[in-house]
Design an enzyme around this catalytic site. Structure first.
Site, short mmCIF file in Angstrom:
data_model
loop_
_atom_site.label_atom_id
_atom_site.label_comp_id
_atom_site.label_asym_id
_atom_site.label_seq_id
_atom_site.Cartn_x
_atom_site.Cartn_y
_atom_site.Cartn_z
N ARG A 1 33.26 69.15 35.61
CA ARG A 1 32.10 70.04 35.71
C ARG A 1 32.47 71.44 36.21
O ARG A 1 31.79 72.41 35.92
CB ARG A 1 31.06 69.44 36.65
CG ARG A 1 30.36 68.23 36.09
CD ARG A 1 29.58 67.55 37.17
NE ARG A 1 30.43 67.27 38.32
CZ ARG A 1 30.04 66.71 39.44
NH1 ARG A 1 28.79 66.37 39.59
NH2 ARG A 1 30.88 66.48 40.43
N LYS B 1 41.09 51.43 37.65
CA LYS B 1 40.47 50.54 38.60
C LYS B 1 39.65 51.37 39.59
O LYS B 1 39.95 52.54 39.74
CB LYS B 1 41.53 49.71 39.33
CG LYS B 1 42.19 50.42 40.52
CD LYS B 1 42.94 49.45 41.39
CE LYS B 1 43.07 50.03 42.78
NZ LYS B 1 43.85 49.30 43.71
N HIS C 1 48.39 49.88 37.30
CA HIS C 1 49.69 50.56 37.24
C HIS C 1 50.84 49.66 37.66
O HIS C 1 51.99 49.95 37.36
CB HIS C 1 49.67 51.88 38.02
CG HIS C 1 49.59 51.72 39.49
ND1 HIS C 1 48.40 51.64 40.16
CD2 HIS C 1 50.54 51.63 40.43
CE1 HIS C 1 48.63 51.51 41.44
NE2 HIS C 1 49.92 51.49 41.64
N LYS D 1 55.35 49.06 35.97
CA LYS D 1 56.62 49.16 36.70
C LYS D 1 57.74 48.50 35.91
O LYS D 1 57.56 47.45 35.31
CB LYS D 1 56.49 48.48 38.07
CG LYS D 1 55.66 49.29 39.06
CD LYS D 1 55.59 48.60 40.40
CE LYS D 1 54.69 49.36 41.34
NZ LYS D 1 55.24 50.65 41.74
N GLU E 1 52.16 47.53 52.56
CA GLU E 1 52.11 48.98 52.69
C GLU E 1 52.26 49.33 54.17
O GLU E 1 51.75 48.60 55.02
CB GLU E 1 50.78 49.52 52.19
CG GLU E 1 50.55 49.32 50.72
CD GLU E 1 49.15 49.77 50.31
OE1 GLU E 1 49.01 50.88 49.83
OE2 GLU E 1 48.21 48.99 50.51
N ASP F 1 40.58 45.24 46.44
CA ASP F 1 41.41 46.40 46.12
C ASP F 1 42.80 46.01 45.61
O ASP F 1 43.38 46.73 44.81
CB ASP F 1 41.54 47.28 47.38
CG ASP F 1 42.22 48.61 47.09
OD1 ASP F 1 41.79 49.27 46.12
OD2 ASP F 1 43.17 48.99 47.80
N HIS G 1 46.16 43.79 41.30
CA HIS G 1 47.63 43.92 41.28
C HIS G 1 48.34 42.58 41.53
O HIS G 1 49.23 42.18 40.79
CB HIS G 1 48.09 44.92 42.34
CG HIS G 1 47.50 46.28 42.19
ND1 HIS G 1 47.35 46.89 40.97
CD2 HIS G 1 47.01 47.15 43.10
CE1 HIS G 1 46.79 48.08 41.14
NE2 HIS G 1 46.58 48.26 42.42
N LYS H 1 47.83 46.49 54.78
CA LYS H 1 48.13 47.88 55.15
C LYS H 1 48.66 47.93 56.57
O LYS H 1 48.45 47.00 57.35
CB LYS H 1 46.86 48.72 55.06
CG LYS H 1 46.39 48.88 53.63
CD LYS H 1 45.34 49.94 53.52
CE LYS H 1 44.98 50.16 52.06
NZ LYS H 1 46.03 50.81 51.28
N1 LIG Z 1 43.27 58.95 43.17
C1 LIG Z 1 43.98 57.86 42.94
O1 LIG Z 1 45.15 57.75 43.32
C2 LIG Z 1 43.38 56.70 42.19
C3 LIG Z 1 44.14 55.53 42.06
C4 LIG Z 1 43.60 54.47 41.32
C5 LIG Z 1 42.36 54.60 40.74
N2 LIG Z 1 41.64 55.74 40.89
C6 LIG Z 1 40.32 55.83 40.23
O2 LIG Z 1 40.34 56.93 39.32
C7 LIG Z 1 39.06 57.56 39.26
C8 LIG Z 1 39.20 59.04 39.65
O3 LIG Z 1 39.70 59.10 40.97
P1 LIG Z 1 40.04 60.47 41.72
O4 LIG Z 1 40.70 60.08 42.98
O5 LIG Z 1 40.73 61.42 40.81
O6 LIG Z 1 38.57 61.02 42.05
P2 LIG Z 1 38.16 62.50 42.46
O7 LIG Z 1 39.30 63.20 43.14
O8 LIG Z 1 36.86 62.39 43.18
O9 LIG Z 1 37.93 63.24 41.07
C9 LIG Z 1 36.83 62.98 40.25
C10 LIG Z 1 36.90 63.89 39.04
O10 LIG Z 1 35.75 63.66 38.24
C11 LIG Z 1 35.10 64.89 37.94
N3 LIG Z 1 33.68 64.61 37.79
C12 LIG Z 1 32.81 64.12 38.70
N4 LIG Z 1 31.58 64.01 38.18
C13 LIG Z 1 31.66 64.44 36.88
C14 LIG Z 1 30.74 64.57 35.82
N5 LIG Z 1 29.44 64.25 35.96
N6 LIG Z 1 31.19 65.01 34.65
C15 LIG Z 1 32.49 65.35 34.47
N7 LIG Z 1 33.40 65.26 35.43
C16 LIG Z 1 33.00 64.81 36.64
C17 LIG Z 1 35.43 65.76 39.15
O11 LIG Z 1 35.38 67.14 38.89
P3 LIG Z 1 34.03 68.02 39.02
O12 LIG Z 1 33.48 67.74 40.39
O13 LIG Z 1 34.51 69.41 38.83
O14 LIG Z 1 33.15 67.58 37.95
C18 LIG Z 1 36.89 65.37 39.36
O15 LIG Z 1 37.72 66.05 38.43
C19 LIG Z 1 38.18 56.76 40.22
O16 LIG Z 1 37.51 55.76 39.50
C20 LIG Z 1 39.18 56.11 41.17
O17 LIG Z 1 38.70 54.92 41.74
C21 LIG Z 1 42.12 56.80 41.59
#
Ligand SMILES: NC(=O)c1ccc[n+]([C@@H]2O[C@H](COP(=O)([O-])OP(=O)(O)OC[C@H]3O[C@@H](n4cnc5c(N)ncnc54)[C@H](OP(=O)(O)O)[C@@H]3O)[C@@H](O)[C@H]2O)c1
Length: 484
Positions: free
Chosen positions: A51, A148, A178, A182, A216, A235, A240, A331
């Protein structure tokens, strides 16, 4: 040994949530590394979408910063990076509204591979799927990648599957775990099914038990809000550890192809017995002088969320009847160390006298750090001290055997994203697998909730609560030390 990089066909990959943490830490660096390796050509497109109002130039700066920060190489070369950034563009888009969708549909090209990475919370999956279809981007050959957590129980996982199935065929849906990307996890299949040596022994007649540990050393950090609603069972164990469990226990698939492998994994989950409360230990880490305890970290004084789980599971089938599988994850433990240990039975009769001691073989598959496989064998202790036995490792550390360059494996995300582009779903979870895993997990969590018991507190930097040690000791066994 020279590893072969087979370039993939030109593709368009749209990272929806392109400004988020996952895109920054994993997806963009993974794509850059594959570009540097020569696997991604200059005709491909990588489109960030979110967004936030942003021009492509600003998004390229964002991507460059992420790559410099999170790429695991000594140096990011400016020319390579500049060449990679030419592939990258950005579109402002709202999953919940119409803004940006027409622009996006004009950017992705027809007649080439199109993948949409849903790097956003699962509550947006339905909106995204619906709009991809509405704007003509959900044709048969497009793929979607979802992260996930895939649901928080069976009901929510079914609902997500149902929503995605309205717009996409199962063959188009790539559910990422992920751990499956590995190198060693895939090597586990190579070791089992590429050698004659192990498979005849891979059953309850020869295997005493199997231990799977994913430890971890860090706490929940910035993920406290999410984690406090999930806990280690949801989690880590449901996904995993379950995936590792399936690969170690499954029957040989007829072919190394997606549905053959996933059918066998599913059979393992369906053959799992319910785990009785006396065979599970839940723990929660305390604080010490340096770090806050879990409850302080998540700012919830009454939290009963578990940060540690140890359990003993059984599979009801011919191969594994009677063989316990001990799973453990937590953890703030002593080290970051993940491994699977297949502990073979003692020889049925010892020809050596008592001084020689009793010994058994252990096959250890190390996932992190120092990926590798080690087989513990018993030999005579060298020297003139008589027939005394000692266990020594036959170490297949990949770095030593293959050389440092060859053992510099692609990160799991690099491999998995390339598999999406190649259209290979072998290392991705199928919808029925995820549902079966929740069907096994749900009653365990429901029993905890009904009993209202608190998790056992444990000191940071150790191996979890004492009760977890008893889980093994009462069976006359012990956990392997948590060490890198
Ligand atoms: N981070 C990790 O290491 C990790 C690991 C495993 C799984 N995950 C999963 O991956 C997903 C993303 O995680 P994240 O950590 O990257 O989350 P995040 O940092 O909160 O990022 C969310 C992203 O979604 C965008 N977004 C939110 N609402 C939106 C909308 N209505 N339309 C379009 N874009 C939108 C946000 O940008 P804007 O606010 O600019 O729209 C941002 O780019 C989640 O389901 C999380 O559980 C993450």
């Amino acid at each position: 040994m020279v590893s072969r990089v087979i370039p993939v066909e030109p593709f368009d990959l749209v990272i929806i949530g392109g400004t988020g943490d996952l895109a920054r830490r994993k997806i963009l660096p993974a794509l850059y590394q594959r570009f540097v390796a020569g696997q991604i050509g200059k005709e491909s497109q990588i489109i960030g979408a979110a967004r936030s109002e942003m021009e492509t130039e600003s998004y390229r700066s964002f991507a460059a910063e992420a790559i410099r920060e999170f790429t695991d190489t000594d140096e990011v070369k400016p020319r390579k990076l500049a060449a990679f950034l030419k592939l990258v563009s950005y579109v402002t888009l709202d999953a919940k509204g119409e803004a940006g969708w027409t622009t996006l549909s004009g950017m992705v090209q027809e007649n080439r591979i199109r993948a949409f990475y849903f790097s956003v919370g699962p509550s947006l999956f339905g909106d995204l799927a619906k709009r991809l279809q509405k704007y003509g981007m959900a044709e048969d050959d497009c793929r979607i990648v979802v992260e996930k957590p895939f649901g928080r129980d069976l009901a929510t996982a079914k609902e997500l599957n149902r929503i995605l199935a309205r717009h996409f065929d199962e063959s188009q849906i790539y559910r990422i775990d992920h751990y499956l990307g590995k190198e060693t996890v895939q090597n586990l299949m190579a070791v089992r099914f590429g050698n004659m040596l192990f498979e005849p022994l891979w059953n309850s007649q020869y295997v005493d038990h199997i231990q799977i540990t994913v430890a971890e050393s860090v706490g929940v950090g910035g993920r406290g809000g999410y984690y406090d609603r999930a806990g280690a069972m949801r989690d880590m164990v449901q996904n995993h550890l379950m995936q590792l469990f399936c690969l170690i226990a499954m029957e040989p698939p007829a072919k190394f192809e997606p549905d053959s492998v996933r059918d066998e994994k599913l059979k393992v989950i369906r053959a799992l017995e319910h785990v009785k409360p006396e065979n599970i230990v839940r723990g929660q880490y305390d604080g010490d002088g340096q770090n806050p305890g879990y409850r302080n970290e998540v700012e919830n004084r009454d939290s009963t969320t578990e940060t540690f789980v140890a359990l003993k599971a059984h599979i009801s089938n011919w191969r594994w009847a009677g063989t316990p599988f001990y799973l453990r994850t937590g953890k703030r433990l002593r080290d970051r160390a993940s491994e699977i240990a297949v502990v073979f039975k003692d020889a049925p009769h010892s020809i050596f006298d008592e001084d020689a001691g009793r010994h058994h073989n252990i096959l250890t598959i190390r996932l992190q750090p120092n990926e590798g496989i080690e087989l513990g064998v018993t030999i005579k202790e060298p020297g003139p001290g008589g027939m005394r036995l000692v266990d020594v490792p036959l170490d297949m550390s990949f770095a030593e055997v293959l050389g440092p360059d060859e053992a510099d494996f692609p990160d799991a995300y690099e491999r998995l994203i390339m598999d999406v582009i190649r259209g290979n779903q072998t290392l991705f979870m199928r919808g029925d697998e995820v549902e079966a895993a929740w069907a096994w997990t749900d009653p365990i969590i429901a029993e905890w909730q009904a009993a209202g018991t608190e998790p056992e507190p444990y000191d940071p930097g150790g191996s979890g609560p004492e009760e977890a040690l008893f889980l093994m000791h009462r069976d006359g066994r012990r956990w392997r030390e948590i060490k890198p």
